[in-house]
Design a protein around this motif. Structure first.
Motif, mmCIF file in Angstrom:
data_model
loop_
_atom_site.group_PDB
_atom_site.id
_atom_site.type_symbol
_atom_site.label_atom_id
_atom_site.label_comp_id
_atom_site.label_asym_id
_atom_site.label_seq_id
_atom_site.Cartn_x
_atom_site.Cartn_y
_atom_site.Cartn_z
ATOM 1 N N LEU A 52 0.811 -1.213 0.000
ATOM 2 C CA LEU A 52 0.000 0.000 0.000
ATOM 3 C C LEU A 52 0.847 1.267 0.000
ATOM 4 C CD1 LEU A 52 -2.758 -1.039 2.586
ATOM 5 C CD2 LEU A 52 -2.923 -1.035 0.095
ATOM 6 N N PHE A 53 2.130 1.130 0.280
ATOM 7 C CA PHE A 53 3.015 2.291 0.259
ATOM 8 C C PHE A 53 3.462 2.581 -1.174
ATOM 9 C CE2 PHE A 53 3.386 0.797 4.605
ATOM 10 C CZ PHE A 53 3.348 1.989 5.317
ATOM 11 N N PRO A 54 3.658 3.844 -1.509
ATOM 12 C CA PRO A 54 4.085 4.180 -2.885
ATOM 13 C C PRO A 54 5.475 3.643 -3.193
ATOM 14 C CG PRO A 54 3.246 6.129 -1.720
ATOM 15 C CD PRO A 54 3.430 5.046 -0.702
ATOM 16 N N TYR A 55 5.642 3.246 -4.447
ATOM 17 C CA TYR A 55 6.932 2.832 -5.003
ATOM 18 C C TYR A 55 7.494 1.571 -4.335
ATOM 19 C CZ TYR A 55 6.607 7.575 -6.775
ATOM 20 O OH TYR A 55 6.167 8.719 -7.361
ATOM 21 N N ILE A 56 6.631 0.754 -3.720
ATOM 22 C CA ILE A 56 7.074 -0.516 -3.147
ATOM 23 C C ILE A 56 6.375 -1.640 -3.891
ATOM 24 C CG2 ILE A 56 7.116 -1.984 -1.099
ATOM 25 C CD1 ILE A 56 7.436 0.437 0.604
ATOM 26 N N MET A 78 -5.853 -8.436 -4.030
ATOM 27 C CA MET A 78 -4.850 -7.404 -3.806
ATOM 28 C C MET A 78 -4.678 -6.511 -5.031
ATOM 29 S SD MET A 78 -4.172 -7.675 -0.763
ATOM 30 C CE MET A 78 -3.051 -6.295 -0.825
ATOM 31 N N ILE A 79 -4.682 -7.112 -6.221
ATOM 32 C CA ILE A 79 -4.433 -6.311 -7.427
ATOM 33 C C ILE A 79 -5.673 -5.518 -7.835
ATOM 34 C CG2 ILE A 79 -5.100 -7.916 -9.265
ATOM 35 C CD1 ILE A 79 -2.437 -7.207 -10.624
ATOM 36 N N ALA A 80 -6.879 -5.978 -7.448
ATOM 37 C CA ALA A 80 -8.103 -5.286 -7.852
ATOM 38 C C ALA A 80 -8.184 -3.897 -7.220
ATOM 39 C CB ALA A 80 -9.325 -6.120 -7.466
ATOM 40 N N GLY A 81 -7.927 -3.827 -5.913
ATOM 41 C CA GLY A 81 -7.976 -2.524 -5.249
ATOM 42 C C GLY A 81 -6.891 -1.589 -5.733
ATOM 43 N N HIS A 82 -5.687 -2.110 -5.934
ATOM 44 C CA HIS A 82 -4.580 -1.281 -6.435
ATOM 45 C C HIS A 82 -4.892 -0.764 -7.841
ATOM 46 C CE1 HIS A 82 -1.272 -2.948 -3.575
ATOM 47 N NE2 HIS A 82 -2.449 -2.830 -2.985
#
Length: 224
Positions: free
Chosen positions: A88-92, A165-169
């Motif tokens: 959920l953190f950017p660029y990770i 996990m990929i759906a929300g992102h």
């Protein structure tokens, strides 16, 4: 669509070595320090979560001979929830949204459960193929259905975790990409929506970890 999904698989390399999966081991640099800190509210909260999980897994396993077996499933839950939150953190890099990661957890688990069950409790495993009270004419069909449902278990475990996990992102990425073309009034609504989606993703990160661990526990209890 290829460009859209490439957001979840950034090319980070040093000397032609893929460094994306190093994010999975970031917890090794963070978690050990908690053993040397004076107990805080976070430590007490986490200990309460672990004790609750231990009681639930112990009930599902139904065996009082080896209560330390719950430790494995608690560790599995902790590992997945950490990687879910890290994504959920950017660029990770989000390792838990890739089938490579989820299948590498579910497939060995399922294989070991099946080998243990068929080697040590063969009669019990055969009994599971035909539910109690099944008419004789339906028994061949029930054996086929139960066998197929048993074989697809590792796939359903892996796909459930990766897809959620990929759906929300993906939804967050799609909404954020429309930001530059919106007016100031609509952007404020978009920001509120993104905050709500992030809250939902935090809940999904915990729920999917719990579902993966609890289903693994149920599959383990069936072979005993």
């Amino acid at each position: 669509m290829a460009n859209l999904f490439s957001v979840f698989d950034p090319s980070t390399s040093i000397m032609n070595l893929n460094m994306n999966w190093i994010s999975t081991f970031l917890g090794l640099m963070i978690m050990p320090y908690y053993f040397w800190i004076i107990p805080s509210r976070f430590n007490m909260f986490w200990n309460k979560v672990l004790n609750t999980l231990h009681q639930e897994f112990k009930t599902l396993l139904g065996s009082t001979k080896n209560l330390t077996s719950t430790l494995f499933f608690i560790t599995l839950f902790t590992f997945i929830v950490f990687n879910n939150f890290l994504g959920l953190f950017p660029y990770i890099f989000t390792s838990s949204s890739h089938l490579t990661m989820t299948l590498s957890m579910s497939l060995p688990l399922w294989l070991t459960f099946m080998l243990f069950g068929w080697i040590n409790n063969t009669q019990h495993m055969f009994a599971h193929l035909v539910p109690q009270g099944t008419p004789a004419i339906l028994m061949p069909f029930m054996v086929c259905i139960e066998t197929i449902s048993n074989i697809i278990r590792p796939g359903t475990l892996a796909v459930r975790l990766a897809a959620n996990m990929i759906a929300g992102h993906l939804l967050i990425t799609l909404l954020s990409s429309t930001g530059p073309s919106l007016s100031h009034q609509v952007i404020s609504i978009l920001i509120i929506t993104q905050i709500l989606l992030m809250t939902l993703e935090c809940a999904v990160a915990v729920i999917q970890s719990y579902v993966f661990a609890i289903l693994s526990t149920l599959y383990s209890s069936e072979v005993n």
